[in-house]
Design an enzyme around this catalytic site. Structure first.
Site, PDB file in Angstrom:
ATOM      1  N   GLY A 102      -4.651 -10.929   5.144  1.00  7.45           N
ATOM      2  CA  GLY A 102      -4.878  -9.511   5.428  1.00  7.45           C
ATOM      3  C   GLY A 102      -6.322  -9.110   5.179  1.00  7.45           C
ATOM      4  N   GLY A 104      -8.195  -8.138   2.618  1.00  7.97           N
ATOM      5  CA  GLY A 104      -8.983  -8.737   1.534  1.00  7.97           C
ATOM      6  C   GLY A 104      -9.422 -10.158   1.895  1.00  7.97           C
ATOM      7  CG  ASP A 128       0.278  -3.622   4.162  1.00  4.80           C
ATOM      8  OD1 ASP A 128       1.495  -3.481   3.980  1.00  4.80           O
ATOM      9  OD2 ASP A 128      -0.536  -3.768   3.230  1.00  4.80           O
ATOM     10  CG  MET A 170       6.120  -3.396  -0.027  1.00  5.13           C
ATOM     11  SD  MET A 170       5.767  -5.150   0.023  1.00  5.13           S
ATOM     12  CE  MET A 170       5.670  -5.479  -1.729  1.00  5.13           C
ATOM     13  N   GLY A 171       3.373  -0.694   1.347  1.00  7.01           N
ATOM     14  CA  GLY A 171       2.188  -0.151   2.007  1.00  7.01           C
ATOM     15  C   GLY A 171       1.373   0.674   1.033  1.00  7.01           C
ATOM     16  N   GLY A 186      15.755   7.106  11.943  1.00  3.92           N
ATOM     17  CA  GLY A 186      16.180   8.510  12.033  1.00  3.92           C
ATOM     18  C   GLY A 186      15.945   9.289  10.748  1.00  3.92           C
ATOM     19  CD  GLU A 188      17.209  13.347   7.831  1.00  3.50           C
ATOM     20  OE1 GLU A 188      17.099  12.400   7.027  1.00  3.50           O
ATOM     21  OE2 GLU A 188      18.017  13.356   8.770  1.00  3.50           O
TER      22      GLU A 188
HETATM   23  O1  F6P Z   1       0.676  -7.728   1.460  1.00  3.68           O
HETATM   24  C1  F6P Z   1       0.603  -6.370   1.595  1.00  3.68           C
HETATM   25  C2  F6P Z   1       1.443  -5.723   0.517  1.00  3.68           C
HETATM   26  O2  F6P Z   1       2.796  -6.147   0.629  1.00  3.68           O
HETATM   27  C3  F6P Z   1       1.361  -4.222   0.511  1.00  3.68           C
HETATM   28  O3  F6P Z   1       2.228  -3.606   1.416  1.00  3.68           O
HETATM   29  C4  F6P Z   1       1.696  -3.930  -0.913  1.00  3.68           C
HETATM   30  O4  F6P Z   1       1.160  -2.699  -1.264  1.00  3.68           O
HETATM   31  C5  F6P Z   1       1.047  -5.056  -1.673  1.00  3.68           C
HETATM   32  O5  F6P Z   1       0.983  -6.126  -0.751  1.00  3.68           O
HETATM   33  C6  F6P Z   1       1.770  -5.498  -2.891  1.00  3.68           C
HETATM   34  O6  F6P Z   1       1.086  -6.577  -3.447  1.00  3.68           O
HETATM   35  P1  F6P Z   1       1.604  -7.461  -4.663  1.00  3.68           P
HETATM   36  O7  F6P Z   1       2.738  -8.309  -4.163  1.00  3.68           O
HETATM   37  O8  F6P Z   1       0.433  -8.274  -5.053  1.00  3.68           O
HETATM   38  O9  F6P Z   1       2.086  -6.507  -5.700  1.00  3.68           O
END
Ligand code: F6P
Length: 319
Positions: A102, A104, A128, A170-171, A186, A188
């Site tokens: 990703g 980084g 992500d 996640m994100g 769906g 809200e």
């Molecule tokens: O790889 C992306 C991600 O899954 C993000 O969606 C999430 O915020 C982060 O990695 C979590 O990272 P880690 O597993 O190192 O806590």
């Protein structure tokens, strides 16, 4: 080019194995040897290399995770770490690198490649979907489907007990999964890091909806959007309705990749090898309108920051 290296770095994503398989078999087909580098940049620094063959990547196209393991490596951000990595590449006579990861990981490859004029090509592997120059990243489709299937189940119990559910997906810096499952599940409302949210309005909507006979809610919150527990508490305090929080967490990073992710990974892995053969460096492969798209790494690392406003509008209209 006689020998290339491949590594997976950062948070893993379903489809990374399909990308490793494609890089390996495509390179072997082109007469190039492949070294697998274990635990991402950490393995690059420590010289943790092992030869990959056509056979060694058998039966992995369907598997989540990464056979090469992964790591978030701080040492690679230091001069010493990068110098050690350069030595390892020389020791194993690796002439080009495919980095699957990703944002980084892209930054690491960009800094390293430019510093040592070493050819690095990046393949987007992250759930992500926040990499520039590509419509999709490997693993995002699988993660969305995993989260969606959980949300469908939550809907059953939310409806039965007439509750409000806050579902955290996640994100940390990306609202992609949240927006996608918000629309397809769906929901809200959706709270994402790229957009402000209005708790007062949310509570008003809940109260008004209740008067019209609406009995349950699902609100999706991206990890980095806000604290899901805090939102739940505030909603209960302001509306008097019962809330529950479900954090989906790392299940979203696992599982067998969807056909979409396998195909994407396979196409991008081969495209990355082609770039190295052509003598290209500091590039990222991606997909745009179903065609392979090549951009400079410094373009790809400009994160896609715009939230999918169109999707959000639709979610709210259809609520
Ligand atoms: O790889 C992306 C991600 O899954 C993000 O969606 C999430 O915020 C982060 O990695 C979590 O990272 P880690 O597993 O190192 O806590």
């Amino acid at each position: 080019m006689k020998r290339i290296g491949v590594l997976t770095s950062g948070g893993d994503s379903p489809g990374m194995n399909a990308a490793i398989r494609s890089v390996t078999r495509y390179a072997v087909y082109k007469g190039i040897e492949v070294m697998g580098i274990y635990r991402g940049f950490e393995g690059l620094i420590n010289g943790d290399f092992g030869k990959l063959t056509h056979r060694s990547v058998s039966n992995i196209i369907n598997r989540g995770g990464t056979i090469l393991k992964s790591a978030r490596c701080k040492e690679f951000m230091t001069e010493e770490g990068q110098a050690k990595a350069r030595e390892s590449l020389e020791k194993f006579q690796v002439e080009g690198l495919v980095v699957i990861g990703g944002n980084g990981s892209y930054r690491g490859a960009h800094a390293f490649g430019n510093k040592f004029s070493f050819p690095c090509v990046c393949v987007p592997g992250t759930i992500d979907n926040d990499i520039g120059g590509t419509d999709a990243t490997i693993g995002a489709d699988t993660a969305v489907n995993t989260a969606l299937s959980a949300i469908d189940k939550i809907r059953d119990t939310a409806t039965s007990l007439e509750r409000i559910f806050i579902v955290e997906v996640m994100g940390r810096e990306s609202g992609f999964i949240a927006m996608q499952v918000g629309l397809s599940g769906g929901a809200e409302d959706v709270v994402v890091p790229e957009m402000n949210y209005d708790l007062e309005k949310m509570c008003e909507d809940i109260k008004n909806g209740h008067q019209r006979g609406k009995i349950s809610w699902i609100i999706i919150v991206a990890e980095g959007g806000a604290k899901s527990g805090k939102i739940a508490k505030e909603i209960t305090e302001r509306t008097g309705f019962e809330t529950r929080v479900t954090v989906l967490g790392h299940i979203q990073r696992g599982g067998s990749p969807t056909a979409f992710d396998r195909i994407l990974a396979t196409r991008l892995g081969a495209a990355a090898v082609d770039l190295l053969i052509e003598g290209q460096a500091d590039k990222a492969v991606g997909i745009k309108a179903n065609k392979i798209n090549i951009v400079d790494l410094n373009v790809a690392i400009q994160k896609k920051i715009e939230a999918e406003i169109e999707l959000y509008k639709l979610i709210r209209i259809l609520t």
